[in-house]
Design an enzyme around this catalytic site. Structure first.
Site, mmCIF file in Angstrom:
data_model
loop_
_atom_site.group_PDB
_atom_site.id
_atom_site.type_symbol
_atom_site.label_atom_id
_atom_site.label_comp_id
_atom_site.label_asym_id
_atom_site.label_seq_id
_atom_site.Cartn_x
_atom_site.Cartn_y
_atom_site.Cartn_z
ATOM 1 N N GLU A 83 0.832 -1.215 0.000
ATOM 2 C CA GLU A 83 0.000 0.000 0.000
ATOM 3 C C GLU A 83 0.864 1.261 0.000
ATOM 4 O O GLU A 83 1.694 1.445 0.894
ATOM 5 C CB GLU A 83 -0.902 -0.019 1.244
ATOM 6 N N LYS A 263 -7.017 -1.333 11.676
ATOM 7 C CA LYS A 263 -6.429 -1.665 10.363
ATOM 8 C C LYS A 263 -5.212 -0.781 10.126
ATOM 9 O O LYS A 263 -4.176 -1.234 9.627
ATOM 10 C CB LYS A 263 -7.484 -1.475 9.265
ATOM 11 N N ASP A 279 4.436 -15.178 11.033
ATOM 12 C CA ASP A 279 3.098 -15.595 10.615
ATOM 13 C C ASP A 279 2.105 -14.454 10.881
ATOM 14 O O ASP A 279 1.648 -14.256 12.007
ATOM 15 C CB ASP A 279 2.728 -16.861 11.410
ATOM 16 N N HIS A 376 -2.448 10.250 0.054
ATOM 17 C CA HIS A 376 -2.636 8.978 -0.647
ATOM 18 C C HIS A 376 -2.595 9.164 -2.145
ATOM 19 O O HIS A 376 -1.960 8.413 -2.860
ATOM 20 C CB HIS A 376 -4.007 8.388 -0.282
#
Ligand code: MEV
Length: 441
Positions: A83, A263, A279, A376
């Site tokens: 991202e 998130k 992991d 962004h």
């Protein structure tokens, strides 16, 4: 080697020059980095030994977060993430935190939980008593299943019994896993003690597996950021603190917002977890189960004003390893650990959690000020430029042009390329320019 994570101008130079700079600043040399990151650190032949039905490998960008300082020590932190803006945002926020003295971390002992389910138990109370009375014997049986770990100072530590419904018990065996993530060790323990548990309880063994809610293996990170470090072109540091405090309250009061807030934290945590060969599904499962532990899904990090400072706190389980695991044969994962030069899995957890808190700060500051899209879109423009077939030497230039033209589309990038092509034909050298200089310092 001057161990520092503060490398001004890093984003402006080429990839090989960055290897040299990180080589100077960390325990991984320029040569180590170039070698480890060739082919993304994993060739198809090796990948074929990891998983089944392999056709090839799948590459992701490998970057580093700068400016990270934790308990008086600097870290150049590897991050693997697709991202745009995540690495730049974490570096930027870490620079603000650095002004206030950096992050401070506290890490629990590496205790993981193995679960053994017992069903058709005739008498729950009698079975619980029998199991607890056999604690020492059960811990010995557990240790016998993991002699290597016991030799390194780890091993089974405690037995607990929980009744889930009449006739169904679950026995928890806590295992100190040292610097391993611990999944294989704990699964061996659960399978090792299960037959004796069936005898003691008079029931039948069900599942035998670790719990990914590794809440005995938490990390807590705090930071104090002075208002002045948070100010933007249009808002004072004081206003930004109020905005971030309101953003934190929003996540504390609303699970819909808490999910997005978390998130943003996992943007940073996962990127470090992946870069170090750990992991990330286990980490994600543990983080969200922990976030919901009160019965209401809650933010993993919160922010409050303290005078003219903003104080951030994050607490989450982080079951990471620096030894064992198939990914240790991944060259990029190995060079990540070399670069970080951590002395324990706990120290690695402190690093990943600090980058998580930095990512959260960056997101909340952007959301409480300009909004997220401005930064962004500027960085997204690079991907668009690449998608339009822009040669890498021109990507920054084309991205800047399509941002300025407010036309962040493949068609816009092709138009910019045509213009640049015409300039090149007039002997103008392609040059590096910045899309959002501030975003990557
Ligand atoms: C995007 O990847 C992450 C954010 O949505 C996090 C947040 O909203 O706090 C920006």
């Amino acid at each position: 080697m001057t161990r520092t994570s503060r490398i001004p101008g890093f984003y402006k130079v080429s990839v090989p020059e960055r290897h040299a700079m990180v080589g100077d600043a960390t325990a991984a040399t320029e040569h180590d980095l170039a070698l480890a990151l060739e082919d993304g650190g994993l060739d198809a032949e090796t990948a074929d030994k990891f998983v089944e039905n392999v056709l090839g490998t799948y590459a992701l960008p490998y970057g580093v977060a700068l400016n990270v300082r934790i308990d008086e020590r600097d870290y150049v932190v590897p991050m693997v993430v697709e991202e745009p803006s995540v690495v730049a945002a974490a570096s930027n926020a870490a620079r603000m935190v650095r002004v206030g003295g950096g992050f401070h971390a506290e890490v629990d002992a590496p205790i993981m939980i193995g679960q053994v389910q017992l069903v058709d138990v005739p008498d729950d109370v009698a079975a619980t008593g029998a199991i607890l009375s056999a604690r020492d014997e059960l811990l010995s049986i557990a240790d016998a299943a993991i002699p290597g770990l016991v030799a390194r100072g780890g091993g089974a530590r405690e037995i607990e019994v929980r009744s889930l419904e009449p006739g169904m018990l679950v026995v928890h065996v806590s295992v100190a896993c040292g610097d391993a993530m611990g999944a294989n060790l704990v699964n061996s323990v659960a399978e090792g003690v299960a037959p004796r548990l069936a005898e003691l309880s008079g029931g039948t063994v069900g599942l035998r597996i670790l719990s990914n809610l590794s809440d005995r293996r938490c990390v807590r990170v705090t930071c104090r950021v002075p208002a002045a470090a948070l100010a933007t072109d249009t808002m004072s540091g004081d206003e930004v603190i109020s905005g971030i405090e309101n953003a934190s309250r929003f996540a504390e009061l609303d699970p819909y917002r808490a999910a997005t807030h978390n998130k943003g934290i996992m943007n940073g945590v996962d990127a470090v977890v992946i870069a170090t060969g750990n992991d990330w599904r286990a980490v994600e499962a543990g983080a969200h189960a922990f976030a919901a532990r009160s019965g209401t899904y809650a933010p993993l990090a919160t922010w409050r004003r303290d005078g003219d400072h903003l104080v951030g706190r994050l607490e989450m389980p982080l079951a990471l390893g620096t030894v064992g695991g198939t990914l240790r044969v991944h060259r990029a994962a190995r060079v990540s650990l070399q670069m970080l030069d951590v002395s324990s899995a706990g120290e690695l957890a402190a690093v990943a959690a600090s980058v998580g808190l930095a990512s959260n700060l960056a997101a909340l500051r952007a959301l409480a000020t300009d909004g997220i899209q401005k930064g962004h879109m500027a960085l997204h423009a690079r991907s668009v430029a690449l998608a339009a077939g822009t040669p890498t030497a021109w990507v920054e230039r084309v991205a800047t042009m399509i941002v300025e033209a407010r036309e962040i589309t493949v068609e816009g990038a092709r138009r910019a390329l045509r213009v640049l092509g015409e300039s090149a034909a007039r002997d103008v050298e392609p040059r590096r320019t910045e899309v959002t200089a501030d975003a990557e310092e």
